[in-house]
Design a protein around this motif. Structure first.
Motif, mmCIF file in Angstrom:
data_model
loop_
_atom_site.group_PDB
_atom_site.id
_atom_site.type_symbol
_atom_site.label_atom_id
_atom_site.label_comp_id
_atom_site.label_asym_id
_atom_site.label_seq_id
_atom_site.Cartn_x
_atom_site.Cartn_y
_atom_site.Cartn_z
ATOM 1 N N TRP A 1 0.854 -1.191 0.000
ATOM 2 C CA TRP A 1 0.000 0.000 0.000
ATOM 3 C C TRP A 1 0.888 1.239 0.000
ATOM 4 O O TRP A 1 1.875 1.297 0.741
ATOM 5 N N ILE A 2 0.554 2.222 -0.825
ATOM 6 C CA ILE A 2 1.241 3.519 -0.773
ATOM 7 C C ILE A 2 0.193 4.616 -0.715
ATOM 8 O O ILE A 2 -0.728 4.635 -1.546
ATOM 9 N N ASP A 3 0.300 5.505 0.265
ATOM 10 C CA ASP A 3 -0.567 6.686 0.215
ATOM 11 C C ASP A 3 0.267 7.945 0.103
ATOM 12 O O ASP A 3 1.386 8.026 0.595
ATOM 13 N N CYS A 4 -0.297 8.909 -0.603
ATOM 14 C CA CYS A 4 0.353 10.196 -0.816
ATOM 15 C C CYS A 4 -0.610 11.305 -0.409
ATOM 16 O O CYS A 4 -1.827 11.111 -0.383
ATOM 17 N N GLY A 5 -0.044 12.452 -0.091
ATOM 18 C CA GLY A 5 -0.880 13.623 0.143
ATOM 19 C C GLY A 5 -1.739 13.577 1.393
ATOM 20 O O GLY A 5 -2.835 14.109 1.412
ATOM 21 N N ILE A 6 -1.240 12.967 2.476
ATOM 22 C CA ILE A 6 -1.947 13.100 3.759
ATOM 23 C C ILE A 6 -1.936 14.578 4.149
ATOM 24 O O ILE A 6 -2.931 15.124 4.599
ATOM 25 N N HIS A 7 -0.780 15.197 3.983
ATOM 26 C CA HIS A 7 -0.641 16.623 4.303
ATOM 27 C C HIS A 7 -0.721 17.440 3.023
ATOM 28 O O HIS A 7 0.037 17.221 2.083
ATOM 29 N N ALA A 8 -1.630 18.395 3.019
ATOM 30 C CA ALA A 8 -2.016 19.085 1.786
ATOM 31 C C ALA A 8 -0.863 19.806 1.087
ATOM 32 O O ALA A 8 -0.736 19.760 -0.125
ATOM 33 N N ARG A 9 -0.008 20.476 1.862
ATOM 34 C CA ARG A 9 0.991 21.350 1.241
ATOM 35 C C ARG A 9 2.200 20.598 0.692
ATOM 36 O O ARG A 9 3.052 21.180 0.034
ATOM 37 N N GLU A 10 2.291 19.302 0.965
ATOM 38 C CA GLU A 10 3.469 18.527 0.551
ATOM 39 C C GLU A 10 3.269 18.009 -0.871
ATOM 40 O O GLU A 10 3.081 16.826 -1.114
ATOM 41 N N TYR B 1 -1.592 -1.164 -4.095
ATOM 42 C CA TYR B 1 -2.708 -0.239 -3.886
ATOM 43 C C TYR B 1 -2.103 1.133 -3.671
ATOM 44 O O TYR B 1 -1.226 1.301 -2.824
ATOM 45 N N ILE B 2 -2.564 2.094 -4.439
ATOM 46 C CA ILE B 2 -1.918 3.403 -4.342
ATOM 47 C C ILE B 2 -2.979 4.504 -4.299
ATOM 48 O O ILE B 2 -3.845 4.592 -5.159
ATOM 49 N N LEU B 3 -2.919 5.293 -3.222
ATOM 50 C CA LEU B 3 -3.891 6.374 -3.017
ATOM 51 C C LEU B 3 -3.176 7.701 -3.277
ATOM 52 O O LEU B 3 -2.404 8.168 -2.436
ATOM 53 N N PRO B 4 -3.413 8.313 -4.444
ATOM 54 C CA PRO B 4 -2.611 9.490 -4.819
ATOM 55 C C PRO B 4 -2.854 10.732 -3.964
ATOM 56 O O PRO B 4 -1.924 11.499 -3.728
ATOM 57 N N VAL B 5 -4.086 10.927 -3.511
ATOM 58 C CA VAL B 5 -4.367 12.106 -2.679
ATOM 59 C C VAL B 5 -5.289 11.694 -1.529
ATOM 60 O O VAL B 5 -6.492 11.582 -1.686
ATOM 61 N N MET B 6 -4.692 11.474 -0.370
ATOM 62 C CA MET B 6 -5.489 11.039 0.771
ATOM 63 C C MET B 6 -6.299 12.186 1.377
ATOM 64 O O MET B 6 -7.305 11.956 2.023
ATOM 65 N N LEU C 1 -7.454 -0.972 4.957
ATOM 66 C CA LEU C 1 -6.325 -1.812 5.380
ATOM 67 C C LEU C 1 -6.781 -2.925 6.325
ATOM 68 O O LEU C 1 -6.279 -4.043 6.244
ATOM 69 N N ARG C 2 -7.754 -2.628 7.187
ATOM 70 C CA ARG C 2 -8.278 -3.683 8.053
ATOM 71 C C ARG C 2 -8.829 -4.838 7.218
ATOM 72 O O ARG C 2 -8.608 -5.999 7.525
ATOM 73 N N SER C 3 -9.538 -4.488 6.139
ATOM 74 C CA SER C 3 -10.155 -5.572 5.357
ATOM 75 C C SER C 3 -9.170 -6.204 4.364
ATOM 76 O O SER C 3 -9.512 -7.167 3.695
ATOM 77 N N HIS C 4 -7.956 -5.659 4.259
ATOM 78 C CA HIS C 4 -6.959 -6.262 3.362
ATOM 79 C C HIS C 4 -5.682 -6.637 4.105
ATOM 80 O O HIS C 4 -4.628 -6.825 3.494
ATOM 81 N N LYS C 5 -5.777 -6.749 5.427
ATOM 82 C CA LYS C 5 -4.533 -6.913 6.185
ATOM 83 C C LYS C 5 -3.870 -8.265 5.968
ATOM 84 O O LYS C 5 -2.679 -8.419 6.214
ATOM 85 N N ASP C 6 -4.619 -9.239 5.488
ATOM 86 C CA ASP C 6 -3.989 -10.530 5.249
ATOM 87 C C ASP C 6 -3.085 -10.514 4.023
ATOM 88 O O ASP C 6 -2.120 -11.265 3.946
ATOM 89 N N SER C 7 -3.384 -9.659 3.060
ATOM 90 C CA SER C 7 -2.509 -9.602 1.877
ATOM 91 C C SER C 7 -1.474 -8.486 1.951
ATOM 92 O O SER C 7 -0.365 -8.624 1.448
ATOM 93 N N VAL C 8 -1.822 -7.372 2.566
ATOM 94 C CA VAL C 8 -0.889 -6.230 2.561
ATOM 95 C C VAL C 8 0.263 -6.466 3.544
ATOM 96 O O VAL C 8 0.056 -6.628 4.741
ATOM 97 N N GLN C 9 1.469 -6.491 2.988
ATOM 98 C CA GLN C 9 2.634 -6.761 3.831
ATOM 99 C C GLN C 9 3.540 -5.566 3.985
ATOM 100 O O GLN C 9 4.455 -5.579 4.810
#
Ligand code: ARG
Ligand code: ZN
Length: 422
Positions: free
Chosen positions: A176-185, A219-224, A296-304
């Motif tokens: 899993w990769i998430d980006c943009g938790i913080h708006a200004r970054e 799984y990639i979330l470009p703007v969280m 992530l809770r519902s995919h925790k068995d696959s996400v390592q």
């Protein structure tokens, strides 16, 4: 006549001096190092009471003696702020004198700029363009890319994660990769786009990415934090938090990286809604953090492997940030980021610090990486991308490719290690 002339020259030279001297026409970033406790207090006051934005540290609470502070000072507060610094005998350096120009450079209307030779991925994109890109990427790659709606933001914008599945093997693991938790970054969403484009273009061409995608879905979330991101494009470039409205006072926004259930709202976060590190009313109170946690809770068995992308300061961090205790596989994690940092140094001659979050930067509870780790994702990291403060959040577009490539090589290094170990 003569006196008139002299008078004329005097008045006008004064004007010249003023515009060239202390009346700023541009927003600036100042570097300020307080030397005494008194100066620390003055600086805390300035940064919380005026129209400034702290870049470093993240909250005025952390300002201390002999430690560099980076402060964004809008043109219209410049005189007041510099006056107060002067009164407290605090010296400052101007890190950036042309913030407006840099912001303009980051948001330039590229489609109408014929001189621009940079590609789509070497520019920053507003939210509308990113949504368009998500849709187009999925349409152009119907058998390998799927957009998954994992939730919606406070202002009801969709939270789309892309699933990259390049190989149809059963029981594949995932990252899993998430980006943009913080708006200004802004370099963070730019990285997510970069990663997707690289993965799709270099599968079966580059050995490392091929090995990774053969063994893992991504799984990639470009703007969280789409509401905050939108706000940085339209209204306030320095916004960090989401945009949820607090009922009890006028302050807006929760720090999504303090809103997860990992020693939530203890030292390093704040229960004061007006601060930049406000933890929210309770863990996962915000729809954005809730959506990621649910997924992530519902995919925790696959996400390592969990990765969260931030900026700036060039660091590769792992749990814990919410306590000074060592993670159970601390040595494993340390070895991985150490190798990733070495690879960056070798290929790009750039230095990244690494270590556990709490010991490398500061205690910061309620972070997504610690939460994912506690959920059972034993390989969990936060990357702080370029730079180390030269441009900070205003990293010019010409730096995007190097910033993303060095982060990419770090991701590859770590992902390959995870595959090897699991
Ligand atoms: N600069 C990031 C923040 O303040 C650091 C993240 C490190 N990890 C963490 N769980 N705090 O959110
Ligand atoms: Zn951040």
């Amino acid at each position: 006549m003569r006196t008139l002339l002299i008078l004329f020259v005097l008045i006008h030279s004064d004007k010249l001096l003023r515009t060239g001297g202390c009346e700023e026409t541009q927003d600036q970033i100042l570097s300020i190092t307080p030397r005494t406790l008194e100066q620390v207090d003055i600086l805390k006051n300035i940064s919380s009471q005026h129209e400034t934005a702290l870049w470093q540290p993240v909250s005025s609470h952390y300002i201390k003696e002999e430690t560099e502070v980076h402060l964004f000072v809008p043109a219209n507060s410049s005189e007041t702020v510099k006056g107060l610094l002067h009164k407290g005998a605090i010296t400052h350096e101007v890190l950036l004198s042309n913030a407006n120009e840099l912001i303009e450079m980051q948001t330039r209307n590229y489609s109408t700029d014929p001189r621009s030779s940079s590609s789509f991925y070497e520019r920053y994109h507003n939210l509308e363009d990113i949504f368009y890109w998500i849709n187009k990427t999925q349409q152009d790659n119907p058998s390998t890319v799927k957009a998954i709606l994992i939730g919606s933001s406070y202002e009801k914008r969709p939270l789309y994660a892309l699933k990259l599945s390049l190989n149809n093997d059963l029981n594949k693991k995932a990252m899993w990769i998430d980006c943009g938790i913080h708006a200004r970054e802004w370099i963070s969403p730019a990285f997510c786009l970069w990663f997707v484009q690289y993965a799709l273009a270099f599968y079966k061409i580059n050995q490392d990415i091929t090995d990774i995608l053969d063994n893992m879905d991504v799984y990639i979330l470009p703007v969280m934090n789409p509401d905050g991101y939108q706000y940085t494009w339209t209204t306030n470039r320095m916004w960090r938090k989401n945009r949820s409205v607090n009922r009890s006072n006028n302050c807006i926004g929760v720090d999504l990286n303090r809103n997860f259930d990992a020693n939530w709202c203890t030292e390093g976060a704040s229960d004061e809604p007006c601060t930049e590190i406000y933890c929210g009313a309770y863990p996962e109170s915000e729809p954005e953090s809730r959506a990621v946690a649910d997924f992530l809770r519902s995919h925790k068995d696959s996400v390592q492997l969990y990765l969260s992308i931030h900026s700036y300061s060039q660091m590769l961090l792992f749990p814990y940030s919410c306590t000074l205790d060592e993670a159970e596989n601390h040595n494993d994690l340390l070895e991985m980021v150490q190798e990733a940092a070495q690879v960056i140094r070798r290929h790009y001659r750039n230095t990244y610090k690494y270590g556990s979050g709490a010991k490398t930067i500061y205690l910061a509870p309620g972070g997504s990486d610690d939460w994912a780790y506690k959920l059972g994702i034993k390989y969990s990291f936060t990357f702080e991308l370029q730079d180390r403060g030269r441009y900070g959040f205003l990293l010019p577009p010409s730096y995007i490719s190097k910033a993303c490539n060095e982060a990419l090589i770090a991701v590859k290094t770590i992902a390959l290690k995870v595959i090897e170990k699991t």
